[in-house]
Design a protein around this motif. Sequence first.
Motif, PDB file in Angstrom:
ATOM      1  N   GLY A 183      45.357  48.199  30.990  1.00 39.30           N
ATOM      2  CA  GLY A 183      43.736  49.060  31.686  1.00 39.30           C
ATOM      3  C   GLY A 183      42.219  48.115  31.353  1.00 39.30           C
ATOM      4  O   GLY A 183      41.744  48.270  32.148  1.00 39.30           O
ATOM      5  N   LEU A 184      42.501  47.672  30.015  1.00 44.12           N
ATOM      6  CA  LEU A 184      41.442  46.944  29.911  1.00 44.12           C
ATOM      7  C   LEU A 184      41.027  45.329  31.137  1.00 44.12           C
ATOM      8  O   LEU A 184      40.385  45.404  31.838  1.00 44.12           O
ATOM      9  CB  LEU A 184      41.269  45.717  28.591  1.00 44.12           C
ATOM     10  N   ALA A 185      42.494  45.121  31.771  1.00 43.37           N
ATOM     11  CA  ALA A 185      42.503  43.694  32.878  1.00 43.37           C
ATOM     12  C   ALA A 185      42.048  44.696  33.703  1.00 43.37           C
ATOM     13  O   ALA A 185      41.383  43.379  34.651  1.00 43.37           O
ATOM     14  CB  ALA A 185      44.469  43.691  32.443  1.00 43.37           C
ATOM     15  N   LYS A 186      42.662  45.312  34.170  1.00 43.60           N
ATOM     16  CA  LYS A 186      42.205  46.883  35.761  1.00 43.60           C
ATOM     17  C   LYS A 186      41.116  46.714  35.868  1.00 43.60           C
ATOM     18  O   LYS A 186      40.234  46.443  36.577  1.00 43.60           O
ATOM     19  CB  LYS A 186      42.687  47.323  35.778  1.00 43.60           C
ATOM     20  N   ALA A 187      40.358  47.477  34.646  1.00 42.83           N
ATOM     21  CA  ALA A 187      38.499  47.309  34.494  1.00 42.83           C
ATOM     22  C   ALA A 187      38.001  46.622  34.809  1.00 42.83           C
ATOM     23  O   ALA A 187      36.754  46.110  35.358  1.00 42.83           O
ATOM     24  CB  ALA A 187      37.813  47.935  33.342  1.00 42.83           C
ATOM     25  N   LEU A 188      38.419  45.472  34.035  1.00 45.40           N
ATOM     26  CA  LEU A 188      37.423  44.145  34.182  1.00 45.40           C
ATOM     27  C   LEU A 188      37.393  42.855  35.241  1.00 45.40           C
ATOM     28  O   LEU A 188      36.947  42.837  35.623  1.00 45.40           O
ATOM     29  CB  LEU A 188      38.400  43.300  33.020  1.00 45.40           C
ATOM     30  N   SER A 189      38.719  42.560  35.756  1.00 45.87           N
ATOM     31  CA  SER A 189      38.597  43.131  37.168  1.00 45.87           C
ATOM     32  C   SER A 189      37.700  43.422  38.298  1.00 45.87           C
ATOM     33  O   SER A 189      37.303  42.589  39.436  1.00 45.87           O
ATOM     34  CB  SER A 189      40.058  42.494  37.244  1.00 45.87           C
ATOM     35  N   LEU A 190      37.512  44.817  38.379  1.00 42.82           N
ATOM     36  CA  LEU A 190      36.810  45.277  38.927  1.00 42.82           C
ATOM     37  C   LEU A 190      35.832  45.248  38.521  1.00 42.82           C
ATOM     38  O   LEU A 190      34.478  45.118  40.010  1.00 42.82           O
ATOM     39  CB  LEU A 190      37.439  47.147  38.810  1.00 42.82           C
ATOM     40  N   SER A 191      35.126  45.107  36.988  1.00 38.37           N
ATOM     41  CA  SER A 191      33.631  45.299  37.232  1.00 38.37           C
ATOM     42  C   SER A 191      32.995  43.414  37.214  1.00 38.37           C
ATOM     43  O   SER A 191      32.187  43.292  37.812  1.00 38.37           O
ATOM     44  CB  SER A 191      33.359  45.432  35.294  1.00 38.37           C
ATOM     45  N   ILE A 192      34.242  42.480  37.300  1.00 37.96           N
ATOM     46  CA  ILE A 192      33.730  41.803  37.604  1.00 37.96           C
ATOM     47  C   ILE A 192      33.499  40.967  39.211  1.00 37.96           C
ATOM     48  O   ILE A 192      32.969  40.336  39.636  1.00 37.96           O
ATOM     49  CB  ILE A 192      34.817  40.100  37.633  1.00 37.96           C
ATOM     50  N   THR A 193      34.249  42.074  40.010  1.00 34.48           N
ATOM     51  CA  THR A 193      34.875  41.545  41.386  1.00 34.48           C
ATOM     52  C   THR A 193      33.294  42.569  41.762  1.00 34.48           C
ATOM     53  O   THR A 193      32.731  42.054  42.354  1.00 34.48           O
ATOM     54  CB  THR A 193      35.457  42.727  41.753  1.00 34.48           C
ATOM     55  N   ASN A 194      32.927  43.413  41.020  1.00 34.12           N
ATOM     56  CA  ASN A 194      31.645  44.533  41.502  1.00 34.12           C
ATOM     57  C   ASN A 194      30.347  43.606  41.703  1.00 34.12           C
ATOM     58  O   ASN A 194      29.739  43.733  41.587  1.00 34.12           O
ATOM     59  CB  ASN A 194      31.318  45.878  40.670  1.00 34.12           C
ATOM     60  N   ALA A 195      30.306  42.857  40.310  1.00 33.03           N
ATOM     61  CA  ALA A 195      29.157  42.827  39.858  1.00 33.03           C
ATOM     62  C   ALA A 195      28.470  40.544  41.147  1.00 33.03           C
ATOM     63  O   ALA A 195      27.807  40.978  41.127  1.00 33.03           O
ATOM     64  CB  ALA A 195      29.227  41.220  38.212  1.00 33.03           C
ATOM     65  N   VAL A 196      29.771  40.470  41.012  1.00 31.20           N
ATOM     66  CA  VAL A 196      30.050  38.921  42.414  1.00 31.20           C
ATOM     67  C   VAL A 196      29.710  39.468  43.683  1.00 31.20           C
ATOM     68  O   VAL A 196      28.524  39.207  44.222  1.00 31.20           O
ATOM     69  CB  VAL A 196      31.685  38.076  42.230  1.00 31.20           C
ATOM     70  N   GLU A 197      30.382  40.726  44.215  1.00 32.58           N
ATOM     71  CA  GLU A 197      29.233  41.743  45.286  1.00 32.58           C
ATOM     72  C   GLU A 197      28.267  42.177  45.621  1.00 32.58           C
ATOM     73  O   GLU A 197      27.679  42.194  46.532  1.00 32.58           O
ATOM     74  CB  GLU A 197      30.856  42.083  45.630  1.00 32.58           C
ATOM     75  N   GLY A 198      28.107  42.650  44.227  1.00 29.64           N
ATOM     76  CA  GLY A 198      26.843  43.792  44.211  1.00 29.64           C
ATOM     77  C   GLY A 198      25.689  43.202  43.106  1.00 29.64           C
ATOM     78  O   GLY A 198      24.340  43.275  44.158  1.00 29.64           O
ATOM     79  N   ILE A 199      25.490  42.670  42.767  1.00 29.40           N
ATOM     80  CA  ILE A 199      24.667  41.581  42.157  1.00 29.40           C
ATOM     81  C   ILE A 199      23.418  40.459  42.847  1.00 29.40           C
ATOM     82  O   ILE A 199      24.398  39.668  42.927  1.00 29.40           O
ATOM     83  CB  ILE A 199      25.007  40.858  40.795  1.00 29.40           C
ATOM     84  N   LEU A 200      22.012  40.682  43.056  1.00 29.41           N
ATOM     85  CA  LEU A 200      21.551  40.305  43.590  1.00 29.41           C
ATOM     86  C   LEU A 200      20.397  39.582  42.850  1.00 29.41           C
ATOM     87  O   LEU A 200      20.063  39.535  42.115  1.00 29.41           O
ATOM     88  CB  LEU A 200      20.817  41.222  44.495  1.00 29.41           C
ATOM     89  N   GLU A 201      19.627  38.529  43.816  1.00 29.37           N
ATOM     90  CA  GLU A 201      18.295  38.267  43.696  1.00 29.37           C
ATOM     91  C   GLU A 201      16.981  38.688  43.841  1.00 29.37           C
ATOM     92  O   GLU A 201      16.963  39.166  45.007  1.00 29.37           O
ATOM     93  CB  GLU A 201      18.017  36.026  43.409  1.00 29.37           C
TER      94      GLU A 201
END
Length: 209
Positions: free
Chosen positions: A39-57
């Motif tokens: 469950g943590l693996a899936k949550a971690l994968s999702l949070s990393i994907t969201n961070a890479v795609e959503g974090i801006l400068e």
Amino acid sequence: MKFSSALLSSTVDNFARLPGIGKKTALRLALHLVQKDPGLAKALSLSITNAVEGILECKQCHNLSDGPVCHICIDPKRDHNVLCLVEGVRDVMAIEDTSHYRGMYHVLGGVISPIDGVGPDKLNISSLLSRICQNGITEIIMAINPTIEGETTMYFISQQLASIDIKISVIARGVAFGGELEYADEQTLGKSILSRRPYALDAHLVHSV
């Protein structure tokens, strides 16, 4: 290491590519996620994907942000006339943890280092100068890591600001020469900010950039 699963091998290899993660630690992390906490693996994968795609400068200070402008730059309770210069976003986090500074930030994105091919044009210096002229900044605090490259960067920036009527200060030497701000304890770093001193253009600090 020999693996019975190519998928596990790939996961370990990718973990090991992270800073400070060796093969054994990578294997321990991978096995934990696969065997004990999928469950943590899936949550971690999702949070990393969201961070890479959503974090801006942040378009103003170059800090990381969830929107075009970060929460620090739009905070009306902060002092918008004081600007703290730092190398990277981790330095912003370190200073914020001290709770001793309530001004603005400007992330340079590194320091001048001719050996590494990093000149002033590769840093966020031009946007800094524009920001100072347009926003009525009254003080610049140079909270840059006290290294040779850091001193060179501070000297170059102070030269660019020589014709502008603005107070330039540098954090007190509570942080040892050659040290990094993000590793300084909160009390030491906080006192360094509060005890900042005027920055002087000393002839012996001249470096070719």
